[in-house]
Design a protein around this motif. Structure first.
Motif, mmCIF file in Angstrom:
data_model
loop_
_atom_site.group_PDB
_atom_site.id
_atom_site.type_symbol
_atom_site.label_atom_id
_atom_site.label_comp_id
_atom_site.label_asym_id
_atom_site.label_seq_id
_atom_site.Cartn_x
_atom_site.Cartn_y
_atom_site.Cartn_z
ATOM 1 N N LYS A 1 25.160 -49.354 -33.971
ATOM 2 C CA LYS A 1 25.375 -50.617 -33.267
ATOM 3 C C LYS A 1 25.887 -50.462 -31.850
ATOM 4 C CE LYS A 1 25.869 -52.969 -37.612
ATOM 5 N NZ LYS A 1 26.677 -53.648 -38.564
ATOM 6 N N GLY A 2 26.024 -49.227 -31.405
ATOM 7 C CA GLY A 2 26.444 -48.999 -30.025
ATOM 8 C C GLY A 2 25.338 -49.363 -29.048
ATOM 9 N N ILE A 3 25.766 -49.634 -27.821
ATOM 10 C CA ILE A 3 24.837 -49.994 -26.758
ATOM 11 C C ILE A 3 24.883 -48.902 -25.687
ATOM 12 C CG2 ILE A 3 24.322 -51.704 -24.953
ATOM 13 C CD1 ILE A 3 25.884 -53.763 -26.726
ATOM 14 N N GLY A 4 23.703 -48.517 -25.183
ATOM 15 C CA GLY A 4 23.647 -47.552 -24.084
ATOM 16 C C GLY A 4 24.317 -46.236 -24.425
ATOM 17 N N LYS A 5 25.199 -45.784 -23.528
ATOM 18 C CA LYS A 5 25.847 -44.477 -23.694
ATOM 19 C C LYS A 5 26.750 -44.408 -24.932
ATOM 20 C CE LYS A 5 29.902 -45.407 -20.788
ATOM 21 N NZ LYS A 5 30.658 -44.996 -19.612
ATOM 22 N N TYR A 6 27.060 -45.543 -25.520
ATOM 23 C CA TYR A 6 27.935 -45.574 -26.693
ATOM 24 C C TYR A 6 27.177 -45.452 -28.017
ATOM 25 C CZ TYR A 6 31.382 -47.220 -23.316
ATOM 26 O OH TYR A 6 32.214 -47.336 -22.233
ATOM 27 N N LYS A 7 25.843 -45.482 -27.949
ATOM 28 C CA LYS A 7 25.039 -45.369 -29.172
ATOM 29 C C LYS A 7 24.739 -43.897 -29.422
ATOM 30 C CE LYS A 7 21.101 -47.234 -31.606
ATOM 31 N NZ LYS A 7 20.158 -48.323 -31.695
ATOM 32 N N VAL A 8 25.743 -43.215 -29.950
ATOM 33 C CA VAL A 8 25.610 -41.787 -30.239
ATOM 34 C C VAL A 8 26.285 -41.460 -31.565
ATOM 35 C CG1 VAL A 8 25.472 -41.036 -27.822
ATOM 36 C CG2 VAL A 8 27.700 -41.218 -28.907
ATOM 37 N N ASP A 9 25.816 -40.391 -32.166
ATOM 38 C CA ASP A 9 26.457 -39.858 -33.364
ATOM 39 C C ASP A 9 27.419 -38.781 -32.868
ATOM 40 O OD1 ASP A 9 27.161 -39.204 -35.911
ATOM 41 O OD2 ASP A 9 25.243 -38.286 -36.457
ATOM 42 N N CYS A 10 28.686 -39.139 -32.766
ATOM 43 C CA CYS A 10 29.675 -38.263 -32.136
ATOM 44 C C CYS A 10 30.513 -37.530 -33.191
ATOM 45 C CB CYS A 10 30.592 -39.117 -31.259
ATOM 46 S SG CYS A 10 31.517 -40.337 -32.229
ATOM 47 N N ASP A 11 31.375 -36.669 -32.716
ATOM 48 C CA ASP A 11 32.294 -35.992 -33.641
ATOM 49 C C ASP A 11 33.715 -36.545 -33.521
ATOM 50 O OD1 ASP A 11 33.168 -34.953 -31.236
ATOM 51 O OD2 ASP A 11 33.000 -32.858 -31.842
ATOM 52 N N CYS A 12 33.870 -37.644 -32.752
ATOM 53 C CA CYS A 12 35.202 -38.216 -32.608
ATOM 54 C C CYS A 12 35.431 -39.429 -33.519
ATOM 55 C CB CYS A 12 35.513 -38.574 -31.150
ATOM 56 S SG CYS A 12 34.368 -39.674 -30.313
ATOM 57 N N ARG A 13 34.380 -40.093 -33.939
ATOM 58 C CA ARG A 13 34.547 -41.283 -34.782
ATOM 59 C C ARG A 13 34.984 -40.871 -36.194
ATOM 60 N NH1 ARG A 13 33.640 -46.496 -34.776
ATOM 61 N NH2 ARG A 13 33.106 -47.540 -36.721
ATOM 62 N N PHE B 1 54.374 -38.702 -32.280
ATOM 63 C CA PHE B 1 53.272 -39.559 -32.692
ATOM 64 C C PHE B 1 52.072 -39.490 -31.752
ATOM 65 C CE2 PHE B 1 57.347 -41.582 -33.790
ATOM 66 C CZ PHE B 1 57.267 -41.490 -35.168
ATOM 67 N N ILE B 2 50.893 -39.488 -32.375
ATOM 68 C CA ILE B 2 49.624 -39.588 -31.661
ATOM 69 C C ILE B 2 48.803 -40.659 -32.374
ATOM 70 C CG2 ILE B 2 47.434 -38.439 -31.095
ATOM 71 C CD1 ILE B 2 49.019 -35.794 -30.890
ATOM 72 N N VAL B 3 48.231 -41.571 -31.614
ATOM 73 C CA VAL B 3 47.372 -42.610 -32.175
ATOM 74 C C VAL B 3 45.922 -42.147 -32.073
ATOM 75 C CG1 VAL B 3 46.559 -44.993 -31.890
ATOM 76 C CG2 VAL B 3 48.996 -44.461 -31.643
ATOM 77 N N VAL B 4 45.167 -42.328 -33.158
ATOM 78 C CA VAL B 4 43.737 -42.013 -33.192
ATOM 79 C C VAL B 4 43.019 -43.235 -33.761
ATOM 80 C CG1 VAL B 4 43.881 -39.490 -33.266
ATOM 81 C CG2 VAL B 4 44.077 -40.760 -35.384
ATOM 82 N N THR B 5 42.199 -43.883 -32.943
ATOM 83 C CA THR B 5 41.633 -45.166 -33.346
ATOM 84 C C THR B 5 40.148 -45.279 -33.021
ATOM 85 O OG1 THR B 5 41.875 -47.574 -33.075
ATOM 86 C CG2 THR B 5 42.496 -46.223 -31.185
ATOM 87 N N ASN B 6 39.370 -45.691 -34.016
ATOM 88 C CA ASN B 6 37.966 -46.028 -33.781
ATOM 89 C C ASN B 6 37.931 -47.387 -33.094
ATOM 90 O OD1 ASN B 6 37.115 -43.735 -35.142
ATOM 91 N ND2 ASN B 6 36.499 -44.816 -36.989
ATOM 92 N N GLN B 7 37.161 -47.502 -32.031
ATOM 93 C CA GLN B 7 37.069 -48.754 -31.276
ATOM 94 C C GLN B 7 35.610 -49.057 -30.960
ATOM 95 O OE1 GLN B 7 39.560 -50.972 -30.514
ATOM 96 N NE2 GLN B 7 40.904 -49.726 -31.790
ATOM 97 N N SER B 8 34.831 -49.320 -32.014
ATOM 98 C CA SER B 8 33.402 -49.586 -31.815
ATOM 99 C C SER B 8 33.151 -50.891 -31.069
ATOM 100 C CB SER B 8 32.667 -49.601 -33.160
ATOM 101 O OG SER B 8 32.997 -50.755 -33.909
ATOM 102 N N GLY B 9 34.168 -51.735 -30.945
ATOM 103 C CA GLY B 9 34.021 -52.960 -30.147
ATOM 104 C C GLY B 9 33.651 -52.656 -28.705
ATOM 105 N N ILE B 10 34.087 -51.505 -28.226
ATOM 106 C CA ILE B 10 33.691 -51.078 -26.870
ATOM 107 C C ILE B 10 32.196 -50.780 -26.874
ATOM 108 C CG2 ILE B 10 33.933 -49.273 -25.111
ATOM 109 C CD1 ILE B 10 36.880 -48.954 -26.140
ATOM 110 N N GLY B 11 31.782 -49.968 -27.810
ATOM 111 C CA GLY B 11 30.372 -49.576 -27.906
ATOM 112 C C GLY B 11 29.438 -50.743 -28.155
ATOM 113 N N ARG B 12 29.926 -51.756 -28.806
ATOM 114 C CA ARG B 12 29.121 -52.946 -29.096
ATOM 115 C C ARG B 12 29.115 -53.941 -27.939
ATOM 116 N NH1 ARG B 12 29.468 -53.899 -35.373
ATOM 117 N NH2 ARG B 12 30.297 -51.906 -36.019
ATOM 118 N N GLY B 13 29.950 -53.679 -26.924
ATOM 119 C CA GLY B 13 29.996 -54.554 -25.756
ATOM 120 C C GLY B 13 30.931 -55.749 -25.895
#
Length: 181
Positions: free
Chosen positions: A95-107, A46-58
């Protein structure tokens, strides 16, 4: 090569709670542990893959998330279930803040986390799956070359109306064991 099940976390392994980041608020989904135990007996890892935009939103920190994931993995290990790794995406392009406000390839629905796991753990994509409760989970799995399964836990009951017929559907992680080989 490894047979791996990639798992979304919130709504798949644990009960969906808005921006969950404290262990005391964590609850396993019905039949999650039993399903994972049975899948392990079928030879899956098993591998977990999870979006966690709560980090990016602060709302919480990466350390908060890592602590929660570590507690989850520790609890699962008590049942003989080992998670190879928990990959997470902290980004949000609007809705990301600072370094988390990016269009990434991991989300998710982008497949970045899955592709990283496939490469790092030498995953046999022809015999592996992505399981989640949202359309983005299924699409990420498909883009990574995996078969995807929607569980009707979390947001799954609402998601089922919006997905194409080419996805497998299971009531929960225990029911998934009836769909995999």
């Amino acid at each position: 090569m490894r047979k791996v099940i990639f798992l979304d976390r919130d709504g798949t392994i644990n009960i969906e709670k808005s921006y969950l980041h404290k262990w005391e608020d964590f609850e396993f989904e019905k039949n999650a542990i039993e399903g994972l135990k049975k899948l392990k007996k079928l030879g899956y890892e098993f591998i977990v893959v999870t979006n966690q935009s709560g980090i990016g939103r602060g709302y919480y920190t990466e350390d908060d998330l890592i602590a929660l994931n570590n507690e989850m993995m520790k609890k699962l290990k008590e049942y003989g279930i080992e998670i190879l790794e928990c990959f997470y995406c902290p980004h949000h392009k609007e809705k990301g803040i600072g370094k988390y406000k990016v269009d990434c390839d991991c989300r998710k629905p982008s497949p970045g986390m899955l592709l990283e796991g496939i490469k790092k753990y030498n995953v046999d994509i022809n015999n592996s799956y992505m399981i989640g409760d949202k359309k983005g989970d299924l699409e990420a799995g498909e883009k990574a070359g995996l078969k995807s399964i929607l569980v009707l836990t979390g947001y799954g009951k609402n998601t089922v109306k919006d997905i194409e017929d080419n996805y497998l559907i299971a009531n929960d992680l225990l029911d998934v064991t009836n769909l995999v080989k």
